[in-house]
Enzyme design. Structure first.
Site: not given
Length: 723
Positions: A407, A429, A696
């Site tokens: 991210k 969000e 991830s």
């Protein structure tokens, strides 16, 4: 359509504005709705907007959202609302009725079918709050052929060029949003710049009336707007009146309220009052009353004959001729958002294009690689490979990046973009909390205000990441509505973004949302796939045979897959959240079990019921617990370039267990779905073929969730960690 025109003509002759009222079908009960409609008529309402309830209303405030949720719990559908109108007509309802709502339920019902059924039921037209103008032209022409009206919306943010074209498709009246907000704003004051907005609308409308809504609550507001507009829209305040009405007295309550607004309940009907700011500004600027004088009247025949030209002009507004970034991926994508967001998205698109075409921007982006932890390593999972007994499994270690996941790639890119756009506040969000942590991190790094919206259920199961965000100085807002997960956090973000567009950038975390967000996220995440290609060529002298990534909204999958799309020898496998199984209805496997629709501003595959209402989802992984997917991933499904499978909660825990025990790497539960998928894929290939898993994120955040779920799933997968 003609009934609406006659209503406005009659009001003009009576030298008063038309009162346009809004109520939600089925609120507070289905049984009361007909009486409410008749009560509005007795109260001298001139037009009724009958709201079609929707599960995810991004343009509505708390009042109408709660009314919609109540109506849905009462079993309200488009079919039942059509019957309500029929029943009201049979009992004497004569004033025009408009259906007002969001596009997805109408799309699910079928556009042409809906128009035919609406005409038969006695509906006079439509207001669709999130339909892009280029599609509105098409639907408006369907409406015209059926004798129905299509009412466009114009907001204070609507550009001059866009306003001209929206005015051209208007036939009965134009809905003018008075302020940059959601419905039900109760600040008590009206936008002082409203006269300027109405002047522009009247200049281009060709004599079509304008009705002003949002924030209108009182007779004072009604009379103030009357001096500059032909109609006044009141909605949220009527819903509040209904909320307070005694059961069985709802029709009387709205009748009394409407009479108070119009003055029909006042025996003296006294119009003497203090002059409001709206009309005083209007009179100061337009003493001769020329405000409402149009330069030209455009007839319906003229606009019908120029449909294709209108479509071309509208599409031209949404794309720079030099734009190489598609608004759509095949049939997916687009900008299905309230009018107030359109021009902000245009600004974002242009700013993004300027940035990605500027070598200095990329130089600055890469300068933060040491801070991010790039390049992330590509490692051979030798023990996992031995355990599976086929293929060679490699791990792309995005879990080793700063903040613990991929991210940070998107967060750095977007905050640099926000600075170029001169924004000072950031909203975002988050589901699993990883995007929230990454956003809070970059806001701390760059000294920008940060507010993170998170579903209340995700706050509970990801409490560690909530505390991390707060440690980083972010404000965390729990969304205790709907399913209380990622989907509801996105809804709340979009609602709040509308209120502060001039100062705020929304760092969306996944490859979802209206254009250009899916392209922005994929662009900044493509560093994953680009590095993987280079590392595999260096390590193995060839590209991988298969690349695997988990799929929720699609941020890591789009970033991993995009650089390989043109490499036909590389198989791409996305693994979705199968929850308790695709046949259980408790899953989040959108591409495996969903259908085409519109959610959060984008057309894609979504999980929805037969009425176009968004389904609740389930996954052991908070980050995959979302009922939609990025439009580019949807297009890859249709083209068969990417294959998609799903992993159940139990299977994801198997992946979590095996990677932890065999490689000493505790993966995020999102990533664990991809680990299981890679293990299954490896069983079907030869020993000399290579598989790369996008790891991830790391699993620190999920340890407590795993501990809580082991009593249920442990016996199924042979995992017992009891002392």
């Amino acid at each position: 359509m003609e009934n609406i025109k006659k209503s406005f003509t009659r009001c003009k002759a009576e030298k008063r504005p038309a009162l346009v009222t809004y109520v939600t079908a089925g609120f507070p009960t289905k049984e009361a709705t007909v009486d409410i409609l008749l009560g509005l008529q007795r109260g001298h309402a001139d037009v009724i907007e009958l709201g079609l309830p929707y599960s995810d209303p991004i343009a509505d405030g708390e009042t109408i959202t709660k009314a919609s949720m109540t109506a849905l719990s009462n079993g309200v559908t488009i079919e039942s609302t059509l019957q309500t109108v029929k029943d009201a007509r049979s009992r004497g309802l004569q004033i025009p009725v408009l259906f007002m709502g969001y596009y997805n339920p109408m799309l699910s019902y079928g556009e042409k079918r809906l128009l035919n059924d609406a005409k038969e039921a006695g509906v006079d037209g439509f207001i669709i709050v999130d339909l892009p103008p280029e599609e509105a032209v098409r639907l408006r022409n369907y409406c015209t052929k059926a004798g129905l009206s299509y009412i466009p919306l114009i907001s204070p943010a609507t550009s001059e060029s866009r306003m001209k074209l929206l005015c051209k498709i208007a036939d009965s009246f134009i809905y003018v949003v008075s302020r940059m907000s959601v419905t039900g704003d109760t600040t008590g004051t009206l936008n002082a710049d409203l006269p300027n907005l109405l002047e522009r609308v009247h200049t281009y409308s060709g004599g079509v009336p304008a009705a002003v809504g949002f924030g209108v609550q009182s007779r004072e507001h009604y009379l103030s707007i009357a001096s500059i507009a032909e109609g006044v829209v009141i909605g949220s305040q009527i819903i509040r009146e209904l909320s307070q009405a005694a059961p069985g007295k709802e029709g009387q309550a709205v009748e009394k309220y409407c009479r108070t607004i119009t003055g029909h309940g006042d025996s003296s009907n006294n119009l003497t009052r203090e002059v409001g700011i709206i009309e005083s500004l209007a009179e100061a600027r337009e003493p001769n009353g020329s405000l409402t004088q149009a330069d030209k009247v455009i007839t319906a025949a003229e606009t019908n004959g120029h449909t294709n030209n209108l479509v071309d002009q509208l599409e031209a507004l949404n794309a720079d001729p030099t734009d190489s970034l598609p608004m759509r991926f095949g049939e997916y994508g687009g900008q299905y958002v309230p009018e107030a967001l359109f021009d902000c998205l245009v600004e974002l698109d242009r700013g993004f294009q300027s940035a990605v075409n500027d070598p200095n921007f990329w130089e600055e982006f890469r300068s933060y690689y040491p801070y991010m932890g790039r390049p992330s390593p590509l490692q051979f999972a030798n023990r996992l490979t031995e355990h599976v007994g086929a293929g060679n499994i490699y791990m792309k270690r995005e879990d080793l990046l700063h903040t613990g996941s991929h991210k940070i790639n998107n967060a750095i890119g977007q905050i640099l973009l926000a600075r170029r756009l001169r924004k000072t506040e950031i909203i975002a969000e988050t589901g699993a909390g990883q995007h929230g942590v990454a956003t809070a991190t970059v806001c701390a790094k760059f000294g920008m205000g940060c507010t993170i919206y998170m579903g209340a259920e995700d706050v509970r199961r990801q409490s560690l990441n909530v505390f991390r965000m707060k440690l980083l100085g972010a404000k965390v807002v729990a969304v205790d509505a709907g399913s209380r997960t990622l989907r509801d956090a996105v809804n709340e973000c979009l609602r709040n973004w509308v209120k502060s567009l001039s100062t705020t950038h929304y760092i969306i975390g996944s490859a979802i949302g209206p254009h250009p967000f899916p392209t922005i996220v994929r662009t900044f995440q493509s560093v994953i796939g680009e590095e993987t290609k280079a590392q595999m060529l260096e390590l193995r002298g060839k590209l991988p045979d298969t690349v695997v990534a988990c799929v929720g909204g699609g941020s890591n999958a789009s970033g991993m897959f995009a650089p390989f799309i043109k490499d036909s020898t590389v198989k791409l496998l996305g693994v979705e959240a199968g929850g308790e199984g695709l046949d259980s209805m408790r899953h989040a496997a959108t591409l495996s079990g969903g259908t085409k629709g519109v959610l959060h501003g984008v057309k894609t595959y979504i999980l929805q019921d037969q009425h176009g209402q968004i389904s609740n989802t389930h996954s052991i992984s908070a980050g995959l617990d979302y009922p939609g997917v990025g439009p580019e991933l949807a297009s890859w499904k249709d083209s068969n370039r990417v294959s998609y499978i799903s992993a159940t909660d139990a299977e994801a825990l198997k992946g979590f267990k095996m990677l932890s025990e065999l490689e000493g790497v505790i993966p995020a539960l999102e990533t664990s779905h991809a680990v299981w998928g890679a293990m299954e894929r490896a069983k079907t290939i030869s020993k000399d073929e290579d598989i790369v898993i996008c790891l991830s994120g790391r699993g620190d955040k999920d340890v407590q969730t795993v501990a809580d779920e082991l009593p249920k799933f442990g016996p199924q997968i042979g995992w017992d960690l009891r002392f």
